[in-house]
Design a protein around this motif. Structure first.
Motif, short mmCIF file in Angstrom:
data_model
loop_
_atom_site.label_atom_id
_atom_site.label_comp_id
_atom_site.label_asym_id
_atom_site.label_seq_id
_atom_site.Cartn_x
_atom_site.Cartn_y
_atom_site.Cartn_z
N ARG A 1 18.57 -2.88 50.93
CA ARG A 1 17.86 -1.84 50.19
C ARG A 1 18.86 -0.97 49.41
O ARG A 1 18.63 -0.62 48.25
CB ARG A 1 17.06 -0.98 51.15
N VAL A 2 19.98 -0.63 50.05
CA VAL A 2 21.01 0.18 49.39
C VAL A 2 21.62 -0.57 48.22
O VAL A 2 21.81 -0.03 47.12
CB VAL A 2 22.10 0.59 50.40
N GLN A 3 21.91 -1.86 48.43
CA GLN A 3 22.50 -2.66 47.35
C GLN A 3 21.53 -2.80 46.18
O GLN A 3 21.93 -2.74 45.01
CB GLN A 3 22.89 -4.04 47.88
N ALA A 4 20.24 -2.94 46.48
CA ALA A 4 19.25 -3.08 45.42
C ALA A 4 19.13 -1.81 44.61
O ALA A 4 18.79 -1.83 43.42
CB ALA A 4 17.90 -3.46 46.02
N ALA A 5 19.44 -0.67 45.25
CA ALA A 5 19.33 0.61 44.57
C ALA A 5 20.59 0.98 43.80
O ALA A 5 20.69 2.04 43.22
CB ALA A 5 19.01 1.70 45.59
N GLY A 6 21.57 0.09 43.82
CA GLY A 6 22.81 0.36 43.09
C GLY A 6 24.05 0.24 43.93
O GLY A 6 25.16 0.20 43.40
N GLY A 7 23.88 0.21 45.25
CA GLY A 7 25.00 0.00 46.14
C GLY A 7 25.94 1.18 46.22
O GLY A 7 25.74 2.22 45.60
N HIS A 8 26.97 0.99 47.03
CA HIS A 8 28.00 2.00 47.15
C HIS A 8 29.01 1.84 46.04
O HIS A 8 29.26 0.73 45.57
CB HIS A 8 28.72 1.88 48.50
N PRO A 9 29.64 2.93 45.60
CA PRO A 9 30.59 2.83 44.49
C PRO A 9 31.81 1.98 44.80
O PRO A 9 32.44 1.45 43.89
CB PRO A 9 30.99 4.30 44.24
N HIS B 1 16.43 2.39 70.96
CA HIS B 1 17.48 1.80 70.12
C HIS B 1 16.85 1.33 68.80
O HIS B 1 15.64 1.17 68.70
CB HIS B 1 18.15 0.63 70.83
N PRO B 2 17.70 1.11 67.78
CA PRO B 2 17.16 0.63 66.50
C PRO B 2 16.53 -0.75 66.65
O PRO B 2 16.87 -1.53 67.54
CB PRO B 2 18.40 0.56 65.60
N TRP C 1 19.69 -3.08 60.31
CA TRP C 1 20.82 -2.71 59.45
C TRP C 1 20.92 -3.63 58.25
O TRP C 1 21.31 -3.20 57.16
CB TRP C 1 22.12 -2.72 60.26
N ARG C 2 20.55 -4.92 58.40
CA ARG C 2 20.60 -5.85 57.26
C ARG C 2 19.58 -5.45 56.20
O ARG C 2 19.85 -5.49 55.00
CB ARG C 2 20.34 -7.28 57.74
N GLU C 3 18.41 -5.07 56.66
CA GLU C 3 17.36 -4.63 55.74
C GLU C 3 17.80 -3.38 54.97
O GLU C 3 17.60 -3.29 53.75
CB GLU C 3 16.09 -4.34 56.54
N ILE C 4 18.42 -2.44 55.69
CA ILE C 4 18.89 -1.20 55.05
C ILE C 4 20.00 -1.52 54.06
O ILE C 4 20.04 -0.96 52.95
CB ILE C 4 19.36 -0.20 56.11
#
Length: 230
Positions: free
Chosen positions: A218-226, A206-207, A212-215
């Motif tokens: 990371r996504v938000q720091a890279a610009g996030g979802h549109p 399992h993960p 998931w919080r770390e991911i």
């Protein structure tokens, strides 16, 4: 997701009500039984497979709004069945809905992908069988859509219905290829999963808890979802 208020010129009816009223807009006096059969060879391929009870509930609702009228058929061997027809108010309402109501984003509810998403709960062989069964269903739907699309060519009034049925045929052909691709990818995914955390709390890999919080960060720091909230 933000909700859109109904257009003031459009009655606040659920999409299924509009679907039934739009079917009545073909100007045919028709029974609920025949509407169900009609939906099974048209709407089922891309939107809805209604039960008889759903069809009759929607027709009753449309009558209450004055958008449809009904009468008991006494003209032929099917005496006693109730026939429904669109009213002038219903025609105006469904035309306003078609032209002015917001078009909701398509929502994908894919029960097979739900099983793939949580494939760690089972075995690769079981997952492949689920996908093979899905492909068999998809092949059948593609073939039926092709037959119905060809048959619809005989009625000029179904010109738009016909091209939607052709779209459904192409959709299921593409769905088959996507499902086959998933089958081809399962073994690789299973190999990767074998390297995930595995402890006494569960019988399967399992993960890492909290990953998931770390991911997400990371996504938000890279610009996030549109469509992410500001």
């Amino acid at each position: 997701m933000p909700t859109t208020d109904p257009d003031p010129g459009v009655p606040n009816l659920p999409p299924t009500s509009w679907a039934v009223l739009a079917m009545l807009s073909f100007e045919e006096e028709i029974s609920g039984y025949d509407l169900k059969k009609w939906a099974d060879w048209s709407l089922r391929y891309f939107y809805w497979t209604p039960s008889y009870s759903q069809i009759y509930a929607e027709l009753k609702k449309l009558e209450q709004h004055g958008f449809a009228s009904s009468r008991l058929d006494s003209d032929n061997a099917m005496r006693g069945r109730r026939l429904y027809q669109i009213t002038d108010a219903g025609r105006a309402a469904v035309t306003t809905w078609w032209n002015e109501a917001p078009v909701d984003p398509s929502v994908l509810k894919h029960h097979v992908l739900l099983r793939v998403m949580f494939g760690h709960l089972g075995s690769p062989d079981r997952l492949k069988q689920i996908l093979r069964d899905h492909i068999a269903d998809v092949d059948q739907l593609e073939q039926r859509a092709a037959v119905d699309a060809e048959a619809a060519k005989s009625e000029p009034g179904w010109a738009y219905s016909q091209i939607v049925l052709q779209w459904a045929q192409r959709h299921y052909a593409a769905e088959r290829e996507l499902a086959q691709q998933l089958i081809d990818e399962i073994d690789q995914a299973a190999t990767i999963l074998a390297g995930a955390e595995h402890d006494d709390r569960a019988e399967y890999p399992h993960p890492t808890p909290g990953r998931w919080r770390e991911i997400e960060q990371r996504v938000q720091a890279a610009g996030g979802h549109p469509d992410a909230p500001a």
